[in-house]
Design a protein around this motif. Structure first.
Motif, PDB file in Angstrom:
ATOM      1  N   TRP A  83       0.754  -1.491   0.048  1.00 20.39           N
ATOM      2  CA  TRP A  83      -0.135  -0.166  -0.047  1.00 20.39           C
ATOM      3  C   TRP A  83       0.864   1.154  -0.097  1.00 20.39           C
ATOM      4  O   TRP A  83       0.470   2.329  -0.842  1.00 20.39           O
ATOM      5  N   PRO A  84       2.010   1.465   0.717  1.00 24.97           N
ATOM      6  CA  PRO A  84       2.671   2.764   0.619  1.00 24.97           C
ATOM      7  C   PRO A  84       3.293   2.868  -0.652  1.00 24.97           C
ATOM      8  O   PRO A  84       3.598   4.038  -0.958  1.00 24.97           O
ATOM      9  N   ASP A  85       3.505   2.081  -1.298  1.00 27.55           N
ATOM     10  CA  ASP A  85       3.924   2.084  -2.607  1.00 27.55           C
ATOM     11  C   ASP A  85       2.771   2.304  -3.901  1.00 27.55           C
ATOM     12  O   ASP A  85       3.268   2.625  -5.157  1.00 27.55           O
ATOM     13  N   PHE A  86       1.456   2.153  -3.467  1.00 24.83           N
ATOM     14  CA  PHE A  86       0.298   2.430  -4.321  1.00 24.83           C
ATOM     15  C   PHE A  86       0.087   3.866  -4.489  1.00 24.83           C
ATOM     16  O   PHE A  86      -0.649   4.235  -3.972  1.00 24.83           O
ATOM     17  N   GLY A  87       0.526   4.262  -5.692  1.00 20.83           N
ATOM     18  CA  GLY A  87       0.188   5.722  -6.182  1.00 20.83           C
ATOM     19  C   GLY A  87      -0.732   6.071  -7.105  1.00 20.83           C
ATOM     20  O   GLY A  87      -1.269   5.044  -7.668  1.00 20.83           O
TER      21      GLY A  87
END
Length: 247
Positions: A220-224
């Motif tokens: 999730w933290p990389d899902f832009g």
């Protein structure tokens, strides 16, 4: 590898996905991969929520529902649970002005009774403050579990029937849906789960009965916004028949 951010200057595009729901998974693993505490990943995940919220209107998304904390997440360590609750409170306090200014309406689903009273007050306050907004409807699931929601809706329906407010033979799908936490919110067209897991984790079992699903390995933290747009583009090529035959 996470997708790169969309190039500056890209105009709005509507992919025909009015309601997107997201199971935001992978914050802890993202942090662990970097040798950091899990709460660092949760804080980065909260920043991603802000970016996705801002991107949605230009992608044709008018309803966004995110799974922030499940009824099962209480099993985590006290430190992590308290940290998450603090992140939720800070997000509401920090983003209230921005959400309101950008036309975002914020609502919460789930059983609030177990949450800290101060957090409950913050939730009620931002719901009231943003109620007139229509550019994007943001729904956050906190202390939410699909089975628990169905149970609570059944209790409400039973109470109404016992009190004579509804006749048993008048109970239909619409009557049941009206007693869910999501009453008045359309069902999601697309459910996205990040981090490579391929289960639905008790998220919107009634509402997502005919939703399309997309499972991505991206944490999730990389899902832009760029990856969200790619998923929406894939969705736009699918044919939804809702049980009917292919034309």
């Amino acid at each position: 590898m996470p997708a790169s951010e969309p190039p500056a200057g890209c105009g709005p595009v509507d992919y025909g996905v009015p309601h997107v729901a997201i199971i935001m998974d992978g914050n802890g693993r993202w942090a662990k991969n970097r040798g950091w505490p899990r709460l660092v990943g949760h804080r980065r995940g909260a920043e991603r929520v802000k970016e996705i919220v801002r991107a949605c209107p230009d992608l044709g998304v008018r309803w966004l529902t995110v799974y922030a904390f499940s009824t099962e997440n209480w099993k985590r360590s006290t430190e992590e649970v308290l940290g998450l609750m603090g992140i939720f409170a800070r997000y509401i306090e920090k983003e209230a002005d921005g959400l309101s200014a950008e036309g975002v309406r914020m609502r919460f689903i789930g059983a609030r009774e177990r949450l800290d009273p101060k957090l409950q007050a913050l939730m009620a306050g931002i719901e009231a403050r943003t109620a007139p907004n229509t550019r994007l409807n943001l729904t956050v699931a906190i202390n939410y579990g699909g089975r628990d929601e169905l149970r609570r809706a059944a209790v409400r329906l039973a109470e109404d029937a016992a009190a004579g407010r509804i006749a048993p033979d008048a109970i239909d799908e619409a009557a049941f849906a009206a007693r869910l936490d999501t009453a008045g919110i359309p069902d999601p067209d697309l459910v996205i789960r990040t981090s490579g897991e391929t289960r639905t984790s008790n998220f919107l079992p009634w509402q997502a009965a005919y939703s399309e699903y997309e499972f991505t390995p991206t944490l999730w933290p990389d899902f832009g916004p760029a990856e969200l747009e790619k998923v929406l583009a894939v969705f736009s090529t699918r044919e939804r028949r809702f049980g009917g035959a292919k034309a």
